[in-house]
Scaffold this active site. Structure first.
Site, PDB file in Angstrom:
ATOM      1  CG  HIS A  98      -1.990  -1.005   1.203  1.00 51.51           C
ATOM      2  ND1 HIS A  98      -3.327  -0.671   1.232  1.00 51.51           N
ATOM      3  CD2 HIS A  98      -1.954  -2.359   1.120  1.00 51.51           C
ATOM      4  CE1 HIS A  98      -4.056  -1.785   1.170  1.00 51.51           C
ATOM      5  NE2 HIS A  98      -3.249  -2.812   1.113  1.00 51.51           N
ATOM      6  CG  ASP A 138      -4.549   2.354   2.048  1.00 54.64           C
ATOM      7  OD1 ASP A 138      -5.381   1.779   1.332  1.00 54.64           O
ATOM      8  OD2 ASP A 138      -3.336   2.084   2.038  1.00 54.64           O
TER       9      ASP A 138
END
Length: 465
Positions: free
Chosen positions: A21, A118
């Protein structure tokens, strides 16, 4: 390159604590900062050194270290999922949720125009809007997997999550593409997205909550590769959906280690299979056995990287998984390695002809920009859907065949896939797969296309700010 009018944009980047990520957030930060956007990048202390090594050093880039709160059962000093077991990763999400107060204080000090966050931080839109800060839910997964798994269409009117049978089929209203259904073992794997562990929010709740609450969504993709899926996401969430374009990693700096360079250098161009599954995707012993026997069957040299969960001894596990006599038989033409390798530099080496991988989206892009054919062995989650995008829609690779119910694959399945793209490259379907791979490679390497997307993204952000 920076456009005069964008210098005032200030963006906070806050990815989840997993390097799969963090990397897309770093790539995007680099592209934006080159255009004069000011970036404040947030992560845990232990991740900073690695982030620093890939962030561009520009005057408008700063990294801010955030201590992770103490949670019972989570060892102190854990900074990313690379250091956790699956159970501990759940505790890391708990720790993340405890960070609300410090994030709110920090945002009040920094006063950015936007927070790019995120999909696990579904609480960011609420605290940011209290401070008058806009939020961008930045999804690092392919639009293909996002549109299949984490859209409102997946939850029934009664508010129930989908059954395994439901997950075998695409959701209502889905675009007509090659992705109409998945195998039973894949659908079972997907069901984890809708399950709550210790009463906390599910992955689905976090992801959809992030997107429902944010000012706009941002997807790490482009219309050319995933247009129908992007359109479906827009319809589902009824809000602006921005695109980063094909975020292609910068060419790696430095040189390949001498020992790998000299080993690869002894083989003809495009003759070596490179096989790796990233740092957080693991095969069991039976899968390793069939995989290595399949690679052996090709008769080609291969470089195999296998990793194991942090709590296991990698060398012991590898020795236990290999068939008797295997190492002696392939000694002259194989390398078996555990641990980190310079993946991008290996993929760029002239002797690599095929990449067998788990279909993580970043790994697929790395393969497409290099001249090595793809044989995909997806093992979990979004990997199954990324593989369908490449093999089905783009026809630029081949997926290793697996049994419907339990996902079993044998050595012959591995051999067949590699043979299609490497040994039968002048026959169909190998020939057209290679041609498509070449077409997508040229597209992804076009600076003009990459730049156009970033310039448009900044214009859209300025209009919102």
């Amino acid at each position: 390159m920076s456009s005069k009018s964008s210098f005032e944009l200030h963006v906070v980047m806050f990815p989840w604590f997993a390097f799969g990520h963090i990397s897309p957030f770093v790539q995007l930060s680099n592209k934006l900062s080159l255009h004069g956007v000011r970036i404040s990048f947030l992560s845990a202390p232990g991740n900073i050194a690695r982030i620093k090594s890939s962030l561009l050093v520009t005057p408008n880039m700063q990294i801010i270290s955030l201590p992770i709160p103490t949670v019972e059962g989570l060892p102190p000093g854990v900074n990313s999922t690379a250091e956790t077991t699956p159970a501990m990763a759940g505790l890391l999400k708990k720790a993340l949720d405890l960070m609300k107060p410090q994030i709110k204080t920090l945002l009040a000090e920094l006063k950015p125009h936007f927070v790019f966050f995120d999909h696990f931080q579904h609480w960011i839109p609420v605290i940011a809007s209290q401070l008058g800060i806009k939020t961008i839910s930045y999804t690092v997964f392919s639009a293909t997997s996002t549109s299949y798994l984490t859209v409102p269409a997946r939850i029934s009117e009664k508010g129930e999550g989908p059954s395994v049978e439901d997950l075998k089929k695409s959701p209502n209203g889905y675009p007509l593409t090659s992705l109409t259904s998945v195998k039973s073992f894949q659908a079972r794997d997907f069901s984890i997205v809708y399950k709550s562990f210790d009463g906390g929010p599910t992955i689905y709740d976090r992801a959809v909550g992030s997107r429902v609450g944010c000012t706009a969504m941002l997807l790490k993709t482009c219309k050319e590769m995933e247009g129908p899926y992007v359109d479906f996401i827009k319809k589902q969430f009824k809000k602006p959906v921005l695109l980063t374009g094909p975020l292609v990693p910068e060419p790696p700096s430095g040189a390949l280690d001498d020992n790998w360079a000299s080993w690869l250098g002894q083989f003809p161009a495009k003759s070596v299979i490179f096989c790796s599954f990233g740092s957080e995707t693991f095969l069991n012993h039976d899968q390793i056995k069939e995989l290595v026997l399949g690679l052996e069957l090709t008769g080609l040299p291969f470089f195999l990287v296998l990793n194991f969960p942090a709590e296991l001894n990698s060398q012991t596990e590898l020795n236990r998984a290999l068939p008797p006599g295997f190492l002696e038989r392939v000694r002259e033409r194989a390398v078996l390695h555990t641990g980190w390798v310079q993946q991008q530099l290996i993929l760029a080496h002239g002797s690599i002809g095929c990449y067998v991988c788990h279909s993580g989206f970043s790994s697929l892009i790395e393969a497409l920009v290099n001249d090595c054919q793809l044989a995909m062995l997806p093992l979990k989650g979004d990997q199954f859907l990324n593989s369908k995008l490449i093999a089905g829609d783009l026809k630029a690779g081949v997926e290793i065949n697996r049994r419907d119910d339990d996902g079993y694959f044998g050595k012959d399945d591995v051999f067949e896939a590699v043979k299609t793209v490497m040994l039968d490259s002048d026959k169909e379907p190998g020939k057209s797969i290679r041609e498509n791979h070449k077409k997508w490679r040229e597209f992804l390497l076009s600076e003009q296309i990459q730049n156009k997307y970033i310039v448009e993204l900044i214009e859209e952000l300025k209009a919102m700010a």
